[in-house]
Each structure stands twice: as structure tokens, then as C-alpha cells.
Design a protein around this motif. Structure first.
Motif, PDB file in Angstrom:
ATOM      1  N   GLY A   1      -4.094   5.648  -4.424  1.00 15.94           N
ATOM      2  CA  GLY A   1      -3.866   6.215  -5.629  1.00 15.94           C
ATOM      3  C   GLY A   1      -4.895   5.486  -6.609  1.00 15.94           C
ATOM      4  N   ILE A   2      -5.252   4.247  -6.579  1.00 18.41           N
ATOM      5  CA  ILE A   2      -6.334   3.467  -7.187  1.00 18.41           C
ATOM      6  C   ILE A   2      -7.707   4.007  -6.923  1.00 18.41           C
ATOM      7  N   ASP A   3      -8.074   4.188  -5.714  1.00 17.49           N
ATOM      8  CA  ASP A   3      -9.257   4.571  -5.307  1.00 17.49           C
ATOM      9  C   ASP A   3      -9.373   6.130  -5.711  1.00 17.49           C
ATOM     10  N   HIS A   4      -8.474   6.899  -5.588  1.00 18.63           N
ATOM     11  CA  HIS A   4      -8.533   8.275  -6.136  1.00 18.63           C
ATOM     12  C   HIS A   4      -8.963   8.397  -7.778  1.00 18.63           C
ATOM     13  N   ARG A   5      -8.243   7.461  -8.406  1.00 17.58           N
ATOM     14  CA  ARG A   5      -8.311   7.705  -9.926  1.00 17.58           C
ATOM     15  C   ARG A   5      -9.431   6.806 -10.476  1.00 17.58           C
ATOM     16  N   LYS A   6      -9.893   5.585  -9.605  1.00 18.18           N
ATOM     17  CA  LYS A   6     -10.684   4.327 -10.408  1.00 18.18           C
ATOM     18  C   LYS A   6     -11.933   4.179  -9.486  1.00 18.18           C
ATOM     19  N   ARG A   7     -11.816   4.620  -8.108  1.00 13.97           N
ATOM     20  CA  ARG A   7     -12.929   4.549  -7.358  1.00 13.97           C
ATOM     21  C   ARG A   7     -13.189   2.906  -6.821  1.00 13.97           C
ATOM     22  N   ILE A   8     -12.029   2.455  -6.784  1.00  9.33           N
ATOM     23  CA  ILE A   8     -12.119   0.943  -6.503  1.00  9.33           C
ATOM     24  C   ILE A   8     -10.853   0.624  -5.560  1.00  9.33           C
ATOM     25  N   ILE A   9     -11.120  -0.431  -4.875  1.00  4.93           N
ATOM     26  CA  ILE A   9      -9.956  -0.995  -3.983  1.00  4.93           C
ATOM     27  C   ILE A   9      -9.956  -2.463  -4.130  1.00  4.93           C
ATOM     28  N   PRO A  10      -9.127  -2.909  -5.140  1.00  2.42           N
ATOM     29  CA  PRO A  10      -8.827  -4.220  -5.563  1.00  2.42           C
ATOM     30  C   PRO A  10      -8.912  -5.220  -4.361  1.00  2.42           C
ATOM     31  N   ASN A  11      -9.535  -6.517  -4.591  1.00  2.00           N
ATOM     32  CA  ASN A  11      -9.630  -7.300  -3.730  1.00  2.00           C
ATOM     33  C   ASN A  11      -8.001  -8.194  -3.472  1.00  2.00           C
ATOM     34  N   LYS A  12      -7.254  -8.357  -4.573  1.00  4.55           N
ATOM     35  CA  LYS A  12      -6.179  -8.728  -4.862  1.00  4.55           C
ATOM     36  C   LYS A  12      -5.275  -8.306  -3.965  1.00  4.55           C
ATOM     37  N   ILE A  13      -5.055  -6.894  -3.819  1.00  4.96           N
ATOM     38  CA  ILE A  13      -4.106  -6.099  -3.253  1.00  4.96           C
ATOM     39  C   ILE A  13      -4.300  -6.446  -1.673  1.00  4.96           C
ATOM     40  N   LEU A  14      -5.737  -6.434  -1.204  1.00  6.44           N
ATOM     41  CA  LEU A  14      -6.030  -6.741   0.191  1.00  6.44           C
ATOM     42  C   LEU A  14      -5.530  -7.986   0.629  1.00  6.44           C
ATOM     43  N   LEU A  15      -5.832  -8.979  -0.271  1.00  7.47           N
ATOM     44  CA  LEU A  15      -5.560 -10.396   0.010  1.00  7.47           C
ATOM     45  C   LEU A  15      -4.098 -10.564   0.047  1.00  7.47           C
ATOM     46  N   ALA A  16      -3.301 -10.252  -0.750  1.00  7.35           N
ATOM     47  CA  ALA A  16      -1.855 -10.039  -0.844  1.00  7.35           C
ATOM     48  C   ALA A  16      -1.362  -9.337   0.489  1.00  7.35           C
ATOM     49  N   ALA A  17      -1.752  -8.372   1.055  1.00  5.73           N
ATOM     50  CA  ALA A  17      -1.535  -7.827   2.240  1.00  5.73           C
ATOM     51  C   ALA A  17      -1.808  -8.698   3.429  1.00  5.73           C
ATOM     52  N   ILE A  18      -2.651  -9.376   3.381  1.00  8.90           N
ATOM     53  CA  ILE A  18      -3.251 -10.313   4.476  1.00  8.90           C
ATOM     54  C   ILE A  18      -2.023 -11.407   4.485  1.00  8.90           C
ATOM     55  N   VAL A  19      -1.844 -11.963   3.164  1.00 15.43           N
ATOM     56  CA  VAL A  19      -0.859 -13.221   3.153  1.00 15.43           C
ATOM     57  C   VAL A  19       0.555 -12.587   3.639  1.00 15.43           C
ATOM     58  N   LEU A  20       1.058 -11.543   2.941  1.00 14.94           N
ATOM     59  CA  LEU A  20       2.231 -11.065   3.687  1.00 14.94           C
ATOM     60  C   LEU A  20       2.514 -10.617   5.085  1.00 14.94           C
ATOM     61  N   ARG A  21       1.369 -10.283   5.575  1.00 15.14           N
ATOM     62  CA  ARG A  21       1.329  -9.959   7.173  1.00 15.14           C
ATOM     63  C   ARG A  21       1.281 -11.487   7.783  1.00 15.14           C
ATOM     64  N   SER A  22       0.738 -12.346   7.421  1.00  7.08           N
ATOM     65  CA  SER A  22       0.751 -13.680   7.859  1.00  7.08           C
ATOM     66  C   SER A  22       2.092 -14.297   7.955  1.00  7.08           C
ATOM     67  N   PHE A  23       2.886 -13.966   6.933  1.00  5.73           N
ATOM     68  CA  PHE A  23       4.241 -14.704   6.806  1.00  5.73           C
ATOM     69  C   PHE A  23       5.337 -13.898   7.835  1.00  5.73           C
ATOM     70  N   ILE A  24       4.918 -12.505   8.286  1.00  6.77           N
ATOM     71  CA  ILE A  24       5.565 -11.948   9.157  1.00  6.77           C
ATOM     72  C   ILE A  24       5.597 -12.419  10.500  1.00  6.77           C
ATOM     73  N   TYR A  25       4.485 -13.233  10.688  1.00  8.93           N
ATOM     74  CA  TYR A  25       4.403 -13.917  12.019  1.00  8.93           C
ATOM     75  C   TYR A  25       5.325 -15.107  12.211  1.00  8.93           C
ATOM     76  N   ILE A  26       5.898 -15.557  10.986  1.00  4.60           N
ATOM     77  CA  ILE A  26       6.941 -16.558  11.188  1.00  4.60           C
ATOM     78  C   ILE A  26       8.171 -16.211  11.879  1.00  4.60           C
ATOM     79  N   PRO A  27       8.797 -15.162  11.619  1.00  4.40           N
ATOM     80  CA  PRO A  27      10.080 -14.768  12.437  1.00  4.40           C
ATOM     81  C   PRO A  27       9.611 -14.157  13.963  1.00  4.40           C
TER      82      PRO A  27
END
Length: 211
Positions: A78-104
Motif C-alpha cells: 500500500g505504501i509503495d503504491h501510493r508513496k513510491r517508498i518502502i520504509p526502512n523502519k517496517i523492514l527492520l521491524a520485520a527482521i526483529v520480529l522474525r528473530s524473536f520467532i526463532y526463540i520458540p
């Protein structure tokens, strides 16, 4: 237990989260009825994904990865379609959350999770490298945001999942590009946001995986 109630609740929460991200980045600066259609559509996609994962009886770790990836891709599409950007904050948040899934995952199967971690790190590096080369060769027809996005997809899904997502994304983008060139007579300078096609590619991979 993954049942209909948890499927519905997870889909609703995911849709609310995506809508909140879109609102923060100004994607929902549209009429009220269009906002409702967007929310219903996003909810429907998440509900379909949850049903498919329930049919395949996927483990909670795999379901968590797919939920995270779909939230990421729906948000950046949605952001890329409307604003033509992919925010680094969202990508970083996804990396952090994926890393937490490794714990269980490590708590359940340490050896297996270790192999998955290695594959995911390799997937992230290879996907980032391949898309970076494509970005250079195509003179940035694929943007830096798309390169980083596929690095994150590789980290979440591994090489195979990211490759399949890229294949279908490029197929959808090719069809859409041909349509604009032939029907609307758009020239080669016409540019499209790539993240929406990546999102469609990911959904296609999930559907095919379920069957």
C-alpha cells in the motif's frame, strides 16, 4: 489450538495493524467507502491465508512466519503504491520480529532451528545480492527498497520461498506492464510500484503451498 475463532481473530488483528500502518504513512487519505473496501479486502486476504494454513495444519512457528510476512507485504504494498517508498523502519521491524520467532523454534527443536537459521541467513544474503545485481543491470528499474525487501523475504522464507515469490511477482508485473504498453500506450518510461506484485506473488506461493 488453531481453530476458526483464532483464524478470525488473527485475521482481524492483522488487518487492523496493516490499516494502522497505512494511516501512519498517509495511504488512507481516500474516501470513507474506499477505506472500508480496503479494510474488508485486507481482512479477507488474511482470513483466506489463515484458512489455508489451517487446512495444511502448519505449526505455529510456520504460521507466525507467514502472518508476519503477509503483514509486512500488505503494509509496504500500500505504501509503495501510493508513496513510491518502502520504509526502512517496517523492514527492520520485520527482521526483529522474525528473530524473536526463532526463540520458540529453538526451544522445540534446537538442531532443526539452527539449520533453519543458517538457511534463512543465506537466503537473506543471496536474495539481497541477486536483487542488487538486477537493480544495477536494469539501471534501478527495481529500486533499492525492493532490494532490501527481498532480503527480508529471504530471511523469513528462505531461498526457495523468496525465489518463488520473485518469480510470480515478476510474472504479474510483466503482465501489468504489457497491459499498460498495449492498451494505454504507455512508453518504457512508465514506472510501477513493485511491492504490490511482490505481495501478490507471496499470496500465490501460499495458495499453491496449501494445495
Amino acid at each position: 489450538m488453531w481453530n476458526y475463532f483464532t483464524e478470525f481473530f488473527a485475521a482481524a488483528m492483522a488487518a487492523v495493524l496493516v490499516a494502522g500502518i497505512w494511516k501512519h504513512y498517509g495511504v488512507l487519505e481516500i474516501s470513507a467507502w474506499k477505506r472500508r473496501i480496503c479494510f474488508v479486502g485486507v481482512f479477507g486476504i488474511f482470513e483466506l491465508a489463515n484458512i489455508l494454513m489451517g487446512v495444511r495444519e502448519m505449526g505455529l512457528g510456520i504460521i507466525g512466519k507467514w502472518e508476519l510476512l503477509l503483514i509486512l507485504l500488505m503494509a509496504v504494498a500500500g505504501i509503495d503504491h501510493r508513496k513510491r517508498i518502502i520504509p526502512n523502519k517496517i523492514l527492520l521491524a520485520a527482521i526483529v520480529l522474525r528473530s524473536f520467532i526463532y526463540i520458540p523454534e529453538f526451544m522445540i527443536d534446537q538442531e532443526g532451528a539452527g539449520m533453519v537459521l543458517i538457511k534463512d541467513i543465506l537466503g537473506a544474503g543471496i536474495c539481497f545480492g541477486v536483487l542488487f545485481i538486477i537493480c544495477i543491470l536494469t539501471k534501478q528499474q527495481i529500486g533499492a527498497g525492493d532490494v532490501k525487501l527481498f532480503g527480508v523475504i529471504g530471511y523469513i522464507l528462505g531461498i526457495a520461498g523468496a525465489y518463488n515469490t520473485l518469480f510470480y511477482a515478476m510474472l504479474f508485473a510483466l503482465v501489468c506492464g504489457m497491459y499498460h504498453m498495449l492498451v494505454h500506450r504507455e512508453g518504457r518510461q512508465f514506472k510501477m510500484a513493485f511491492a504490490p506484485f511482490v505481495c501478490l506473488g507471496c499470496i500465490c506461493v501460499l495458495v499453491l503451498k496449501a494445495f
